[in-house]
Design an enzyme around this catalytic site. Structure first.
Site, PDB file in Angstrom:
ATOM      1  CB  CYS A   2      -0.430 -16.237  -7.876  1.00 45.44           C
ATOM      2  SG  CYS A   2      -2.072 -16.991  -7.964  1.00 45.44           S
ATOM      3  CG  ASP A 100      -8.078 -17.333 -14.708  1.00 42.49           C
ATOM      4  OD1 ASP A 100      -7.776 -18.164 -13.837  1.00 42.49           O
ATOM      5  OD2 ASP A 100      -7.868 -16.111 -14.580  1.00 42.49           O
ATOM      6  CB  ILE A 291      -8.220   5.694   4.028  1.00 45.22           C
ATOM      7  CG1 ILE A 291      -7.445   6.129   2.782  1.00 45.22           C
ATOM      8  CG2 ILE A 291      -8.112   4.205   4.257  1.00 45.22           C
ATOM      9  CD1 ILE A 291      -5.951   5.941   2.928  1.00 45.22           C
ATOM     10  CB  SER A 363      -8.730   0.395  -8.319  1.00 45.08           C
ATOM     11  OG  SER A 363      -8.046   0.303  -9.557  1.00 45.08           O
ATOM     12  N   GLY A 364     -10.331   2.598  -9.599  1.00 47.55           N
ATOM     13  CA  GLY A 364     -10.524   3.532 -10.698  1.00 47.55           C
ATOM     14  C   GLY A 364      -9.232   3.921 -11.372  1.00 47.55           C
TER      15      GLY A 364
END
Length: 635
Positions: A2, A100, A291, A363-364
């Site tokens: 948010c 949460d 990509i 993600s890494g």
């Protein structure tokens, strides 16, 4: 995920105008397109823009406790909220939602300011306790989620998820901080807690801020730090098994969502390890997004395809043209501050692609910092061994002179580019690491700045940022020290900033399982030999995933998420480069030596030198100045 915003009267309890609160909240509508929430009472105004991910039906914000005496606006995810819910219910707390967000309210009621110690996740929130007349702000341990704030001249305290919330207020004065400019041209970003404007601040990671009416603006307080003890005597084999177990847990926690969820897959070790783990714990095919570039020098998509095929993922690939540079002004508006990491362009594109298929992506990010993946770590360790052989009193004159005399050979094979190494050997460990990561090194900035701007800086240098953090690192281990410095600077100021703005521009939530603070705490106990062995970085991570990933994904040279800057600036961006760097806007600042700017442009365009990194940094500073000139309308 948010956007949050708010106003608080530090002097008294005046009423804030609803139109003002709505305006500053809506400048970040891209962060939360699903719902708008406002709450106003004497002396306080809260705003929220919601991207619905968990508890879609009852998770609206601002959220209140049972008697409406506590209110919160929250950005992020608390991954252990279900366990905390059980614990808090046992203490007698009554929950009205499955979100949460409500956990934080009851955690505050149960444990006060110490509630942040119990939260596992990424978060930035502001909580108002009417009974205690207390406004409490907090940011997660690694700065995944942002928080900006400022104290205005009339005593109004303003905060928000992005700096544009602050600058949207008509009373905020946009005076550029010269110390922030120095940090930007050294690092490529403005380091926390500083902002590009003198009146604004970032709440530093792992810090809280507590305000009360009539008490002014206090100093933020830290609540966590990573300690590199390096005293875990675990064997390599056992460390491999424990790492896999800890990654399984971290990723399982981050799979909770009531919306489509997937992962970025670059074809590198980190994202591939995340996808492999997701596939092992998921009952359905993992959605993956990648990509590629039409220039093979920058294209990793074939390696991503290998991983996607191995795990039968629902894979989505888009090829980006190598002249994809039309985002300069878009990025300047997104980041609000000057930001020079050119990989913001492909990051923006992969987020754009991912949002077509998912609302949440894993993600890494954080893998290089935690596992020792950067090439600069190995070079720093080698330089440190050399520095330890010669006392500083001898190194400074010897290598300082060699560094000054040796020519800068950008065009030569790396083994002949000794100027930077000589310069680094003349410095102490902390200064040398800053030297290695700087966009423009100290001597280059000395040449770049005008004499007038250097007088304004009054001797301030970006190395003060590194010295401040190094003093708290509590380690002499070369790798541990630079990992600590990266946690405090690069990871927060560059990586997390880049991903947050690029993802939220597309209303996409990104989760980083390799930045789980419990995982990082455990990794910090491991000896550095388990992270770098010889010339092999990320040794432990690679060993752990040898059964799960192709050898050429694990052990190929690191490519990175880069773009052909030098080619762009000599080709399609040539005219814009000349107009920006040699134009009236940069000259009007008085910051720069015009002769140096002209030399850099001439040498780069002729092919004599590669100045692509500093020229891109100047180009993005010019783009920032253009968007900063846009003023909010008066109410």
């Amino acid at each position: 995920m948010c956007g949050i915003a708010g106003l608080f009267d530090t002097h008294s309890k005046r009423d804030f105008a609803p139109k003002l609160m709505e305006r500053i909240n809506n400048v970040q509508a891209h962060r939360g397109p699903d719902e708008l929430g406002l709450h106003l009472e004497p002396g306080l105004a809260f705003g929220h823009r919601r991207l619905s991910v968990i508890d879609l039906s009852t998770g609206q914000q601002p959220l209140f406790n049972e008697d409406h005496s506590v209110a919160i606006v929250f950005n992020g995810e608390i991954y252990n909220y279900q366990a905390l819910t059980t614990e808090l219910k046992a203490l007698g707390h009554v929950f009205r939602t499955r979100s949460d967000t409500e956990v934080i309210i009851h955690a505050w009621e149960a444990w006060g300011e110490a509630c942040v110690q119990r939260l596992r996740g990424m978060f930035a929130f502001a909580l108002w306790d009417r009974n205690q007349q207390t406004l409490f702000l907090a940011r997660d341990r690694l700065g995944v989620k942002p928080m900006f704030y400022a104290l205005l001249s009339d005593g109004s305290f303003i905060f928000g998820s992005e700096l544009k919330v602050i600058t949207a207020h008509p009373d905020f004065v946009r005076n550029i901080d010269p110390l922030a400019v120095e940090e930007y041209f050294a690092l490529g970003y403005v380091a926390d807690p500083r902002c590009i404007y003198t009146g604004a601040h970032k709440l530093a990671p792992a810090h809280t801020l507590t305000l009360r009416h009539g008490q002014g603006l206090p100093e933020p307080k830290p609540y966590w730090d990573v300690s590199f003890s390096l005293d875990n005597r675990i064997s390599g084999e056992d460390a491999v098994h424990e790492l896999r177990a800890r990654l399984d847990e971290s990723i399982r926690l981050r799979l909770m969502a009531e919306v489509p969820l997937g992962a970025f897959l670059s074809g590198g070790v980190d994202s591939s390890a995340v996808v492999a783990t997701m596939a092992s714990v998921s009952s359905t095919p993992v959605r993956t997004c990648a990509i590629g570039f039409d220039d093979p020098k920058f294209n990793e998509s074939a390696f991503a395809q290998q991983v996607a095929e191995r795990y039968h993922t629902d894979h989505h690939l888009e090829i980006v043209k190598s002249d994809d540079f039309d985002l300069i002004d878009t990025l300047a508006r997104l980041y609000d501050e000057p930001f020079a990491d050119s990989s913001a362009i492909p990051t923006y594109r992969v987020c754009q692609l991912a949002r077509k298929h998912v609302t949440v992506a894993l993600s890494g990010d954080g893998g290089d910092e935690s596992f020792g993946g950067y090439r600069r770590y190995r070079l720093h360790a080698a330089e440190e061994r050399a520095r330890n052989l010669v006392p500083l009193g001898l190194r400074q004159p010897l290598f300082g002179t060699l560094g000054h005399l040796f020519p800068k050979l950008d065009w030569a094979p790396r083994m002949f580019r000794a100027k930077t190494t000589f310069q680094a050997l003349a410095l102490d460990s902390t200064q040398a690491y800053l030297h290695s990561v700087s966009v423009l090194r100290s001597d280059e900035r000395e040449s770049l700045y005008s004499s007038g701007f250097k007088r304004i800086l009054a001797g301030y240098r970006a190395q003060e940022v590194f010295k401040h953090h190094a003093a708290k690192a509590n380690t002499t281990d070369p790798l541990a020290l630079v990992q600590y410095l990266d946690y405090k600077t690069w990871l927060v100021g560059d990586i997390n900033t880049k991903v947050d703005r690029a993802s939220m521009a597309h209303s996409l939530e990104v989760r980083e399982p390799l930045m789980d603070h419990e995982l990082i705490e455990w990794l910090a106990t491991l000896p550095s030999e388990l992270k770098i062995k010889g010339q092999e970085g990320k040794w432990l991570l690679k060993k752990a995933f040898e059964p799960s990933l192709p050898n050429d994904v694990l052990y190929r040279p690191k490519m990175g998420f880069s773009v052909p800057l030098a080619k762009w600036l000599r080709g399609p961006l040539r005219e814009r480069l000349q107009q920006a760097v040699l134009g009236p806007q940069l000259e009007a600042t008085g910051y720069f030596n015009q002769e140096t700017l002209q030399t850099m442009v001439r040498q780069h365009l002729s092919g004599q030198r590669d100045h692509s990194a500093p020229l891109w940094t100047l180009l993005m500073f010019d783009a920032f100045l253009r968007q900063a000139a846009e003023r909010p309308e008066a109410l």
